[in-house]
Design a protein around this motif. Sequence first.
Motif, mmCIF file in Angstrom:
data_model
loop_
_atom_site.group_PDB
_atom_site.id
_atom_site.type_symbol
_atom_site.label_atom_id
_atom_site.label_comp_id
_atom_site.label_asym_id
_atom_site.label_seq_id
_atom_site.Cartn_x
_atom_site.Cartn_y
_atom_site.Cartn_z
ATOM 1 N N ARG A 80 34.828 35.289 45.236
ATOM 2 C CA ARG A 80 35.343 36.067 44.111
ATOM 3 C C ARG A 80 34.214 36.859 43.452
ATOM 4 N N LYS A 83 33.328 39.937 45.997
ATOM 5 C CA LYS A 83 34.364 40.858 46.449
ATOM 6 C C LYS A 83 34.961 41.627 45.291
ATOM 7 N N ARG A 84 35.662 42.675 45.621
ATOM 8 C CA ARG A 84 36.468 43.353 44.616
ATOM 9 C C ARG A 84 37.819 42.651 44.605
ATOM 10 N N SER A 85 38.432 42.644 43.483
ATOM 11 C CA SER A 85 39.722 41.980 43.405
ATOM 12 C C SER A 85 40.775 43.020 43.069
ATOM 13 N N LEU A 86 41.865 42.919 43.771
ATOM 14 C CA LEU A 86 42.934 43.885 43.558
ATOM 15 C C LEU A 86 43.713 43.516 42.303
ATOM 16 N N SER A 87 43.985 44.519 41.486
ATOM 17 C CA SER A 87 44.715 44.266 40.254
ATOM 18 C C SER A 87 46.102 43.700 40.550
ATOM 19 N N SER A 88 46.525 42.731 39.750
ATOM 20 C CA SER A 88 47.833 42.117 40.004
ATOM 21 C C SER A 88 48.948 43.128 39.808
ATOM 22 N N ASP B 25 41.048 44.530 39.430
ATOM 23 C CA ASP B 25 40.687 43.781 38.224
ATOM 24 C C ASP B 25 39.206 44.017 37.968
ATOM 25 N N GLU B 26 38.452 43.965 39.066
ATOM 26 C CA GLU B 26 37.006 44.133 38.977
ATOM 27 C C GLU B 26 36.510 44.552 40.364
ATOM 28 N N ALA B 27 35.482 45.386 40.391
ATOM 29 C CA ALA B 27 34.944 45.805 41.693
ATOM 30 C C ALA B 27 33.421 45.817 41.613
ATOM 31 N N ARG B 72 34.629 47.171 35.616
ATOM 32 C CA ARG B 72 36.064 46.985 35.357
ATOM 33 C C ARG B 72 36.505 47.984 34.298
#
Lengths: 162, 103
Positions: A80, A83-88, B25-27, B72
């Motif tokens: 986490r 990585k980039r996290s995809l928006s929900s 959410d964040e990159a 973000r």
Amino acid sequence: MDITPTPNEADDALRQIRHQQAESVRNAYKPGPWWSHLVLTGFFVSYGLGQDLRSLWGNLFQFVGLLILAGVAWVQWRRRQVKRSLSSSFRLNDPAILAVVIGFTAATLAVLFGGPHLLAPLGVPFPHAISGLATGLLLILAIPLGHWSSRRSAARIESGEQ
Amino acid sequence: MTAQLDAVIHPPTRLSIMALLATADEADFAFVRDSVGVSDSVLSKHGSALEAAGYVEIRKGHVGKRPRTWFRLTPSGRRAFAGHVKALQEIVGKAANLPELRG
């Protein structure tokens, strides 16, 4: 300074936004390594064996299961961070993807928690462990679903649907 | 109400950064840099401008011993981006409704 673009420039900008977002969604999806599914299956089976055996061995299997789970949580936390996290809001605003996610989650929980109740009266040995194995296999089946939802989201963004 | 174009996010590079961050959410820095196709220094410059406008939050930390930076969108950044996109859509929509441009 007037920054108002011509309609063509505005259209190009919107296309650029859609392309950027579709690329981002495509690149953001990276399935976990293949062994992570085996590890999770190992957790479900080990914990199930712990439930079935109800002895010192059972306790040991449950302890191993919890150790595996803690290890998975730690690895996920590390991933986490890099990585980039995809928006929900982007993950779950497609009714088709939402329905598949809910359906699959419900099916997995039904197998995990309902399986032992179904198998035990039939005299099947190790009902919890077998249900755990089935749950692990279901999670492996979910890998192509992840690819599908990522491709679908990207296509919807590029077509302007999302 | 007519949506407003935002001069801060209007330049193409910033628009790309905002578009990318709107999906996340964040990159992390490297992902944004590679996706937008800019150099480290260009991303730093535009990232700082967006941060100064209150649209982007920049977080610095470590993974192991390696320093990392994450971006973000702030809530006001999301609102500004949505307003900018709406304004662009309105410009395109108005043009599409002009009788001389309709087929």
